[in-house]
Design a protein around this motif. Structure first.
Motif, short mmCIF file in Angstrom:
data_model
loop_
_atom_site.label_atom_id
_atom_site.label_comp_id
_atom_site.label_asym_id
_atom_site.label_seq_id
_atom_site.Cartn_x
_atom_site.Cartn_y
_atom_site.Cartn_z
N THR A 115 0.83 -1.21 0.00
CA THR A 115 0.00 0.00 0.00
C THR A 115 0.86 1.26 0.00
O THR A 115 0.59 2.22 -0.72
N GLU A 116 1.93 1.25 0.79
CA GLU A 116 2.85 2.39 0.82
C GLU A 116 3.53 2.57 -0.54
O GLU A 116 3.66 3.70 -1.03
N LEU A 117 3.94 1.45 -1.14
CA LEU A 117 4.61 1.52 -2.44
C LEU A 117 3.66 1.99 -3.54
O LEU A 117 4.05 2.75 -4.42
N LEU A 118 2.42 1.54 -3.49
CA LEU A 118 1.44 1.96 -4.48
C LEU A 118 1.21 3.46 -4.40
O LEU A 118 1.07 4.14 -5.43
N LYS A 119 1.19 4.00 -3.20
CA LYS A 119 1.04 5.44 -3.04
C LYS A 119 2.26 6.18 -3.58
O LYS A 119 2.14 7.19 -4.27
N THR A 120 3.43 5.65 -3.28
CA THR A 120 4.67 6.28 -3.75
C THR A 120 4.71 6.38 -5.27
O THR A 120 5.11 7.42 -5.82
N PHE A 121 4.28 5.31 -5.94
CA PHE A 121 4.37 5.28 -7.40
C PHE A 121 3.05 5.61 -8.08
O PHE A 121 2.86 5.34 -9.26
N ARG A 122 2.13 6.17 -7.30
CA ARG A 122 0.86 6.70 -7.82
C ARG A 122 0.06 5.64 -8.56
O ARG A 122 -0.47 5.85 -9.64
N LEU A 123 -0.04 4.47 -7.91
CA LEU A 123 -0.81 3.36 -8.46
C LEU A 123 -1.95 2.91 -7.54
O LEU A 123 -2.62 1.92 -7.83
N ALA A 124 -2.15 3.63 -6.45
CA ALA A 124 -3.09 3.17 -5.42
C ALA A 124 -4.52 3.04 -5.92
O ALA A 124 -5.29 2.21 -5.42
N ASN A 125 -4.89 3.83 -6.90
CA ASN A 125 -6.26 3.79 -7.42
C ASN A 125 -6.40 2.92 -8.67
O ASN A 125 -7.38 3.02 -9.41
N LYS A 126 -5.40 2.06 -8.90
CA LYS A 126 -5.39 1.26 -10.13
C LYS A 126 -5.33 -0.23 -9.84
O LYS A 126 -4.90 -1.03 -10.69
N LEU A 127 -5.76 -0.65 -8.67
CA LEU A 127 -5.68 -2.06 -8.27
C LEU A 127 -6.48 -2.98 -9.19
O LEU A 127 -6.14 -4.15 -9.35
N ASP A 128 -7.54 -2.48 -9.77
CA ASP A 128 -8.38 -3.30 -10.63
C ASP A 128 -8.01 -3.19 -12.11
O ASP A 128 -8.70 -3.76 -12.97
N TRP A 129 -6.94 -2.49 -12.41
CA TRP A 129 -6.50 -2.34 -13.79
C TRP A 129 -5.76 -3.60 -14.26
O TRP A 129 -5.06 -4.26 -13.50
N PHE A 130 -5.89 -3.89 -15.55
CA PHE A 130 -5.13 -4.96 -16.20
C PHE A 130 -3.91 -4.36 -16.90
O PHE A 130 -3.90 -3.16 -17.21
N PRO A 131 -2.88 -5.17 -17.17
CA PRO A 131 -1.67 -4.64 -17.82
C PRO A 131 -1.93 -3.88 -19.11
O PRO A 131 -1.20 -2.94 -19.44
N VAL A 145 7.08 -2.35 -7.45
CA VAL A 145 6.25 -2.59 -6.26
C VAL A 145 6.30 -4.07 -5.88
O VAL A 145 6.49 -4.41 -4.70
N CYS A 146 6.14 -4.96 -6.86
CA CYS A 146 6.16 -6.40 -6.58
C CYS A 146 7.49 -6.83 -5.97
O CYS A 146 7.53 -7.68 -5.08
N ALA A 147 8.59 -6.27 -6.46
CA ALA A 147 9.91 -6.65 -5.94
C ALA A 147 10.14 -6.13 -4.53
O ALA A 147 10.57 -6.86 -3.64
N PHE A 148 9.82 -4.85 -4.31
CA PHE A 148 10.18 -4.23 -3.03
C PHE A 148 9.18 -4.50 -1.91
O PHE A 148 9.42 -4.10 -0.77
N MET A 149 8.08 -5.19 -2.21
CA MET A 149 7.20 -5.62 -1.13
C MET A 149 7.68 -6.92 -0.50
O MET A 149 7.15 -7.37 0.51
N THR A 150 8.72 -7.52 -1.07
CA THR A 150 9.27 -8.77 -0.55
C THR A 150 10.34 -8.48 0.51
O THR A 150 10.73 -7.33 0.73
N HIS A 174 15.41 6.06 -3.64
CA HIS A 174 15.09 6.12 -2.21
C HIS A 174 14.77 4.72 -1.68
O HIS A 174 15.20 4.34 -0.58
N LEU A 175 14.03 3.93 -2.46
CA LEU A 175 13.72 2.56 -2.06
C LEU A 175 14.99 1.73 -1.93
O LEU A 175 15.14 0.95 -0.99
N LYS A 181 19.72 -0.17 3.96
CA LYS A 181 19.82 0.07 5.40
C LYS A 181 19.43 -1.16 6.21
O LYS A 181 19.93 -1.37 7.31
N ARG A 182 18.52 -1.97 5.68
CA ARG A 182 18.14 -3.20 6.40
C ARG A 182 19.07 -4.37 6.06
O ARG A 182 18.84 -5.48 6.50
N GLY A 183 20.10 -4.12 5.24
CA GLY A 183 21.11 -5.13 4.99
C GLY A 183 20.98 -5.89 3.69
O GLY A 183 21.76 -6.82 3.44
#
Length: 245
Positions: A115-131, A145-150, A174-175, A181-183
């Protein structure tokens, strides 16, 4: 130590593209994999992620090789390819759910990060969108987003800047700083050398399938004082390429 490549020889046929290359990526650092087209960057990455099998040499992630334990090896990697790879029949939300399942992530914690990443990359309102609804840059943001949520220990990012707008480039850097920082370790291939010069901790310069040199920018500059003052100038000098070629 996160990633260790030792005396790697490999490629797509009997004739090796990579010729005895060795380098490592330490926890908490960003290493830039630099080279012209055909230098061996993509071949190196494809060996690391397991799409190619080494002819000689070893690749280990935290002392685990792909042959020893494929699941443990791959679970440590988050990969962002140069060309986004999305499933046309899945929405953005379903891509995120698939990532959670693939990595065995805690559902609530993963969605909080997503959710934080989606906001950062301005995708939060596009969850129901297809590629099909996304531009190339937006598809690339979905991959980010998929990579950095892991909770990956190694992030491999292939040519990330070419399809991103300046704000997204800033957010990506920034990501990267945050996971460092977390190693986590980050290996990034790029042609955008001015950005790499500022962002990367160390560099591995590939040319014709060989490691031409490696180290921090300060170390490389000190080793080649007559090559130039920028990473771009030094690389062109070391590879024998002139600006007129």
């Amino acid at each position: 130590m996160v990633l260790t490549i030792s005396h790697l020889v490999g490629g797509y046929s009997q004739i090796p593209v990579l010729k005895d290359i060795s380098f490592d990526v330490q926890p908490g650092e960003l290493v830039g994999l630099i080279g012209l087209n055909g230098a061996g960057k993509s071949t190196t990455i494809n060996h690391i992620i397991g799409l190619l099998t080494p002819m000689k040499g070893t690749i280990t992630l935290n002392d685990v090789t792909l042959a020893q334990d494929p699941q443990a090896y791959k679970a440590q990697i988050a990969y962002i390819p140069e060309t986004p790879v999305l499933y046309e029949e899945l929405t953005l939300k379903e891509h995120l759910e698939m990532t959670i399942l693939a990595y065995g992530l805690d559902h609530a914690a993963a969605w909080e990060r997503a959710t934080e990443l989606l906001k950062t990359f301005r995708l939060a309102n596009k969850l129901d969108w297809f590629p099909a609804n996304f531009s190339k840059g937006m598809k690339q943001k979905v991959m980010i987003v998929c990579a950095f949520m892991t909770n990956a220990k190694l992030f491999i990012i292939d040519e990330p800047f070419l399809g991103l707008d300046p704000l997204a480039v800033h957010d990506l850097l920034h990501l990267i700083a945050t996971v460092k920082k977390r190693g986590a370790a980050v290996l990034m291939s790029t042609h955008v050398l001015d950005t790499a010069e500022k962002a990367c901790d160390r560099f591995v310069l590939l040319h014709s399938g060989e490691v031409k040199t490696q180290g921090t920018f300060t170390e490389i500059k000190a080793n080649y004082p007559d090559a130039g003052d920028s990473l771009n100038d030094i690389y062109l000098s070391l590879t024998g390429v002139t600006r007129d070629e």
